[in-house]
Design a protein around this motif. Structure first.
Motif, PDB file in Angstrom:
ATOM      1  N   ASN A  49       0.297  -0.656   5.408  1.00  0.00           N
ATOM      2  CA  ASN A  49       1.102  -1.727   4.820  1.00  0.00           C
ATOM      3  C   ASN A  49       0.393  -2.252   3.578  1.00  0.00           C
ATOM      4  O   ASN A  49      -0.843  -2.310   3.552  1.00  0.00           O
ATOM      5  CB  ASN A  49       1.302  -2.854   5.843  1.00  0.00           C
ATOM      6  N   GLN A  51      -0.147  -5.160   2.714  1.00  0.00           N
ATOM      7  CA  GLN A  51      -0.999  -6.309   3.035  1.00  0.00           C
ATOM      8  C   GLN A  51      -2.460  -5.885   3.176  1.00  0.00           C
ATOM      9  O   GLN A  51      -3.366  -6.602   2.755  1.00  0.00           O
ATOM     10  CB  GLN A  51      -0.528  -7.005   4.320  1.00  0.00           C
ATOM     11  N   ASP A  52      -2.676  -4.716   3.788  1.00  0.00           N
ATOM     12  CA  ASP A  52      -4.046  -4.227   3.983  1.00  0.00           C
ATOM     13  C   ASP A  52      -4.721  -3.924   2.647  1.00  0.00           C
ATOM     14  O   ASP A  52      -5.898  -4.221   2.456  1.00  0.00           O
ATOM     15  CB  ASP A  52      -4.037  -2.976   4.861  1.00  0.00           C
ATOM     16  N   GLY A  74       3.138  -7.309   8.023  1.00  0.00           N
ATOM     17  CA  GLY A  74       2.363  -6.123   8.386  1.00  0.00           C
ATOM     18  C   GLY A  74       3.187  -5.049   9.071  1.00  0.00           C
ATOM     19  O   GLY A  74       2.712  -3.939   9.276  1.00  0.00           O
ATOM     20  N   GLY A  85       4.889  -6.115  13.477  1.00  0.00           N
ATOM     21  CA  GLY A  85       3.899  -6.947  12.807  1.00  0.00           C
ATOM     22  C   GLY A  85       3.673  -8.231  13.579  1.00  0.00           C
ATOM     23  O   GLY A  85       3.910  -8.309  14.789  1.00  0.00           O
TER      24      GLY A  85
END
Length: 184
Positions: A49, A51-52, A74, A85
């Protein structure tokens, strides 16, 4: 005088090398279908994702995101199906000054994973945390307030090649503004 010239030459060369180093940061990879170790350093080990990748990126970095649907919390949807998520409505893709977030890549398992075509390889940033919105935006009560947030950044924060969908900005203060993208 010779020592001054050598010193000045070394300083100038160091400055040029430092500026050249700034211009080319790390390239991070994100793919909902990546089977790898998830260190983000290649398509085979891509993060699952964005976000990571945003969590480790810094100014001058590029984040390449493969086709698929990525939720703010996520979660993700790729060929392998839905991965849940956190269901946190406050989750958002927060842009970072100097970081280029680029969608539309073919990604892992494709003949040319670096092929970028935003029309063919749709890359979707979604606020639909339960992946259950209907045609007419039914079931949207759990959606993120803001899918993308650009607040606190300058022009060097780049978002390119994405479809942004399913934010649900409702509430007081800033929660009621900018469902797709909030920039204040």
């Amino acid at each position: 005088m010779l020592a001054y010239r050598i010193s000045r030459l070394c300083w100038t060369t160091s400055l040029i090398l430092a500026v050249a180093g700034i211009a080319h940061g790390t390239t991070w990879y994100v793919d909902a279908d990546s089977p790898g170790a998830a260190d983000g350093l290649s398509w085979a080990t891509a993060f699952g994702n964005p976000q990571d990748a945003l969590a480790v990126a810094s100014a001058t970095d590029t984040i390449r995101v493969a086709q698929g649907t990525y939720m703010t919390d996520g979660a993700r949807i790729g060929n392998g199906g839905y991965v849940a998520g956190s269901a946190n409505r406050d989750a958002t893709f927060q842009l970072i000054t100097g970081v280029s977030l680029e969608g539309g890549y073919a990604g892992f398992g494709e003949a040319d994973p670096d092929l970028r075509n935003i029309s063919v390889h749709a890359t979707i940033l979604s606020g639909d945390l339960a992946a259950n919105d209907g045609w007419y935006f039914e079931n949207h009560d759990e959606n993120s307030y803001h899918v993308v947030t650009g607040s606190g950044t300058i022009e060097s924060a780049i978002l390119d090649g994405f479809v942004i969908t399913s934010g649900f900005a409702i509430g007081s203060a800033r929660q009621g503004d900018g469902a797709g993208m909030l920039t204040i």
